[in-house]
Design a protein around this motif. Structure first.
Motif: not given
Length: 258
Positions: A1-7, A9-14, A38-39
């Motif tokens: 399951m996604l969490n705030f930290k992983s999201v 990180i993904i948003a930053g890389l995106t 989406f974030w």
């Protein structure tokens, strides 16, 4: 399951990838808007659904239990009219429950609060005001709400509460900081009855008992006659299924009080 930290990180890389593509004139600025949308969407759902454990972990169910036990929890009391009716049914069926109490209601109905403790049930903190805007409170204001309720409970009962259920089940970074600072266990649910909605008692009961299994945590509210009727049918169902209703601390093998 996604969490705030992983999201994040993904948003930053995106965002970095989108910036590069924009810089070399491959994409339009609209893609940044889509990414931000989406974030906000994912974070909004993560805040609203406590079962996601998006910002921090809550005790939503214990499917590792080896015993045929579930936990029934009640929010928003104590209520002078309906909490005594809940207690009567629980005693009749030899069931225990956990009551997440609103501080101002404990102040208003201390005798009802004392009774539920005397009958062997467990209490937790459900904020002082249960404000509709609780999710927008800053960290210190969240702490003030929780501390106020804990003080009231300790004054009446001598107990230092360790269990907490967020108002409306809403979580965010401010609530995370407050609960961690105060050393509270956040408690969610796996079975949301929706007993406070316009659904009739048959529909509410069906939501609860459909695929009910050991380790589930049921959310009810000791605030209406409809819930009383649902509770009686639920307790009868549990007896037929040989499932025991226990308190949250028993189900998760934790301490309810400091």
């Amino acid at each position: 399951m996604l969490n705030f930290k992983s999201v994040n990180i993904i948003a930053g890389l995106t965002s970095m990838g989108l910036f590069i593509l924009f810089f070399i004139d491959v994409i339009s600025p609209l893609y940044f808007g889509f990414s931000l949308f989406f974030w906000f969407l994912i974070t909004g759902f993560g805040s609203a659904f406590i079962g996601w454990n998006y910002f921090f972990k809550s005790l939503n169910a214990n499917y590792n239990t080896k015993k045929k036990q579930i936990a029934i929890t009640f929010d928003d009391g104590p209520n002078a009219t309906f909490t005594p009716k809940v207690l009567h049914l629980l005693k009749q069926y030899d069931a225990k429950a956990t009551f997440f109490c609103i501080g101002k209601h404990v102040e208003a109905h201390p005798e009802v609060f004392k009774t539920l403790l005397c009958e062997g049930h467990v209490v937790g903190n459900h904020t002082y005001s249960h404000s509709n805007y609780f999710g927008f409170f800053g960290t210190q204001r969240v702490i003030n709400e929780l501390e106020s309720t804990n003080r009231i409970i300790e004054k009446i009962s001598g107990l230092k509460v360790k269990l907490y259920r967020p108002a409306f089940g809403v979580t965010n970074p401010n609530i995370k900081k407050a609960t961690h600072q105060m050393g509270l266990h956040s408690v969610g649910w796996s079975k949301r009855s929706l007993d406070t909605t316009g659904r009739d008692e048959k529909a509410v009961l069906k939501r609860i008992i459909n695929d009910l299994k050991p380790g589930d945590v049921i959310l009810l509210h000791d605030t209406s006659e409809k819930t009383i009727r649902v509770l009686e049918q639920l307790l009868l169902f549990l007896r037929q299924q040989k499932l025991s209703a226990v308190t949250i601390d028993t189900l998760f093998d934790i301490k309810a009080y400091a």
